[in-house]
Enzyme design. Structure first.
Site, mmCIF file in Angstrom:
data_model
loop_
_atom_site.group_PDB
_atom_site.id
_atom_site.type_symbol
_atom_site.label_atom_id
_atom_site.label_comp_id
_atom_site.label_asym_id
_atom_site.label_seq_id
_atom_site.Cartn_x
_atom_site.Cartn_y
_atom_site.Cartn_z
ATOM 1 C CG HIS A 47 41.635 41.809 42.521
ATOM 2 N ND1 HIS A 47 42.783 41.667 43.085
ATOM 3 C CD2 HIS A 47 42.311 42.496 41.732
ATOM 4 C CE1 HIS A 47 43.142 42.300 43.496
ATOM 5 N NE2 HIS A 47 43.350 43.359 43.040
ATOM 6 C CD GLU A 49 40.552 36.350 42.019
ATOM 7 O OE1 GLU A 49 40.885 37.451 41.640
ATOM 8 O OE2 GLU A 49 41.352 35.933 42.336
ATOM 9 C CB CYS A 77 45.304 38.693 45.875
ATOM 10 S SG CYS A 77 44.071 39.662 45.772
ATOM 11 C CB CYS A 80 40.929 37.239 45.793
ATOM 12 S SG CYS A 80 40.725 38.797 44.366
HETATM 13 ZN ZN LIG Z 1 42.527 39.762 44.345
#
Ligand SMILES: [Zn+2]
Length: 142
Positions: A47, A49, A77, A80
């Site tokens: 992801h 991040e 999410c 993260c």
């Molecule tokens: Zn994430």
């Protein structure tokens, strides 16, 4: 956030959901960027991040990103948000809310959970319309 939007566009051009992130140092200067690379790398943890945090830590000289800020186009999410707490980052700024999976105020609020020993400041709604529009356009094309 404009730089994060630019990063997100890079993800979309590779077939990944357009999410982009930028980590700013304590002085506000950009340390590192990242965009979603799950499709590009086949890595479920790639992801925006997480990638930006890893790169920022390498530049910053350690895993504690004390005084730093992460800017991301979409609400983090749970994975993260957990990584952000672990990094001891000072502030998280996001654009669009994620009502289906957001862990920074929508579905959960991991970042401000009082049971955790580190809670970053959270700012949301920055360029929210532009961030949401980029995601909507991506999914409409699919
Ligand atoms: Zn994430």
């Amino acid at each position: 956030m404009r730089q994060a939007l630019y990063e997100a566009a890079q993800a979309a051009s590779a077939g990944d959901v357009p999410v982009g992130a930028v980590v700013l140092g304590p002085d506000g200067a950009p340390l590192a960027t990242g965009h979603n690379e799950r499709e590009a790398t086949g890595d479920p943890t790639a992801h925006a991040e997480v990638l930006a945090l890893r790169r920022a830590a390498a530049v910053f000289g350690g895993w504690r990103l004390t005084g730093c800020t992460l800017v991301v186009t979409l609400e983090p999410c749970t994975m993260c948000a957990g990584a952000l707490v672990q990094s001891r980052i000072r502030r998280v700024v996001y654009g669009a809310r994620d009502e289906k999976a957001g862990a920074a105020g929508s579905l959960w609020d991991v970042l401000r959970d009082r049971r955790l020993n580190h809670r970053p400041e959270v700012v949301h709604g920055v360029l929210e319309d532009a961030c949401a529009a980029q995601l909507t356009a991506f999914f409409r094309e699919r």
